[in-house]
Write a protein that holds these residues in place. Sequence first.
Motif, PDB file in Angstrom:
ATOM      1  N   GLU A   5      22.222  26.614  39.621  1.00  0.00           N
ATOM      2  CA  GLU A   5      21.328  25.491  39.368  1.00  0.00           C
ATOM      3  C   GLU A   5      19.874  25.942  39.354  1.00  0.00           C
ATOM      4  O   GLU A   5      19.094  25.486  38.530  1.00  0.00           O
ATOM      5  CB  GLU A   5      21.535  24.398  40.409  1.00  0.00           C
ATOM      6  N   LEU A   6      19.500  26.849  40.256  1.00  0.00           N
ATOM      7  CA  LEU A   6      18.128  27.336  40.278  1.00  0.00           C
ATOM      8  C   LEU A   6      17.794  28.139  39.039  1.00  0.00           C
ATOM      9  O   LEU A   6      16.675  28.095  38.548  1.00  0.00           O
ATOM     10  CB  LEU A   6      17.881  28.168  41.534  1.00  0.00           C
ATOM     11  N   GLU A   7      18.756  28.873  38.514  1.00  0.00           N
ATOM     12  CA  GLU A   7      18.498  29.673  37.330  1.00  0.00           C
ATOM     13  C   GLU A   7      18.287  28.817  36.095  1.00  0.00           C
ATOM     14  O   GLU A   7      17.712  29.259  35.113  1.00  0.00           O
ATOM     15  CB  GLU A   7      19.641  30.658  37.090  1.00  0.00           C
ATOM     16  N   ALA A  13      14.784  36.876  35.742  1.00  0.00           N
ATOM     17  CA  ALA A  13      13.766  37.821  35.295  1.00  0.00           C
ATOM     18  C   ALA A  13      13.042  37.363  34.039  1.00  0.00           C
ATOM     19  O   ALA A  13      11.904  37.720  33.803  1.00  0.00           O
ATOM     20  CB  ALA A  13      14.403  39.190  35.051  1.00  0.00           C
ATOM     21  N   GLY A  14      13.661  36.573  33.188  1.00  0.00           N
ATOM     22  CA  GLY A  14      13.043  36.156  31.941  1.00  0.00           C
ATOM     23  C   GLY A  14      12.247  34.874  32.040  1.00  0.00           C
ATOM     24  O   GLY A  14      11.944  34.258  31.040  1.00  0.00           O
ATOM     25  N   CYS A  15      11.856  34.472  33.230  1.00  0.00           N
ATOM     26  CA  CYS A  15      11.247  33.163  33.411  1.00  0.00           C
ATOM     27  C   CYS A  15       9.853  33.053  32.821  1.00  0.00           C
ATOM     28  O   CYS A  15       9.397  31.964  32.554  1.00  0.00           O
ATOM     29  CB  CYS A  15      11.203  32.792  34.891  1.00  0.00           C
ATOM     30  N   GLU A  27      22.045  31.570  25.508  1.00  0.00           N
ATOM     31  CA  GLU A  27      22.164  31.275  26.938  1.00  0.00           C
ATOM     32  C   GLU A  27      20.904  30.618  27.482  1.00  0.00           C
ATOM     33  O   GLU A  27      20.966  29.604  28.173  1.00  0.00           O
ATOM     34  CB  GLU A  27      22.457  32.559  27.715  1.00  0.00           C
ATOM     35  N   ARG A  28      19.753  31.171  27.156  1.00  0.00           N
ATOM     36  CA  ARG A  28      18.470  30.621  27.640  1.00  0.00           C
ATOM     37  C   ARG A  28      18.233  29.231  27.054  1.00  0.00           C
ATOM     38  O   ARG A  28      17.766  28.326  27.752  1.00  0.00           O
ATOM     39  CB  ARG A  28      17.326  31.576  27.263  1.00  0.00           C
ATOM     40  N   LYS A  34      19.394  21.849  29.542  1.00  0.00           N
ATOM     41  CA  LYS A  34      19.803  21.051  30.700  1.00  0.00           C
ATOM     42  C   LYS A  34      18.590  20.421  31.381  1.00  0.00           C
ATOM     43  O   LYS A  34      18.621  19.263  31.786  1.00  0.00           O
ATOM     44  CB  LYS A  34      20.568  21.911  31.703  1.00  0.00           C
ATOM     45  N   VAL A  35      17.529  21.191  31.491  1.00  0.00           N
ATOM     46  CA  VAL A  35      16.317  20.682  32.130  1.00  0.00           C
ATOM     47  C   VAL A  35      15.689  19.595  31.269  1.00  0.00           C
ATOM     48  O   VAL A  35      15.346  18.506  31.755  1.00  0.00           O
ATOM     49  CB  VAL A  35      15.306  21.818  32.387  1.00  0.00           C
TER      50      VAL A  35
END
Length: 123
Positions: A5-7, A13-15, A27-28, A34-35
Motif C-alpha cells: 500500500e505504501l509503494e 526508488a522511482g518516486c 506497473e507505475r 490507484k491513488v
Amino acid sequence: MSKQELEVIGQDAGCCQGVASAPLDDERAAELAKVFKALGDPVRLRLLSMIASRDGGEVCVCEMTPAFELSQPTISHHLKLLRQAGLIDCERRGTWVYYRVLPGALARLAAFLTTPETAGATT
C-alpha cells in the motif's frame, strides 16, 4: 499499512520521477492510477482536504461525519480507500478513530505532477 500500500504512492526508488521525466511503465501507471482513482471522488477529496488542513495534523472521524449527508459506514468506506491508496493513516483511541495525512504523500504526488518550466514557454 502494508508495504504494498505504501509503494502505491511511490515510496520506492522511482518516486522522484515526474510525469514529464519519462513515460510511465505499466506497473507505475497502475500504482498511480490507484491513488488518482481514490482522489477522483468528491467525498474522498473533501475528506483528504479536511484532514490535511486540520491544525495539529489529525482529525477524529466523529468530526468529519457531520459534514456530509452520508452514513457513518459510507464515510468509513471512503476513508478506507484513502488509506489503501497510501494517502492517510489512522489510530484508534478508545471508540474513536483519528486520521492524518501520511508524511510526504501529497508532496510526492505534487512532485510527480510538476513539470519543468521550459525556456520561452508562454502561459
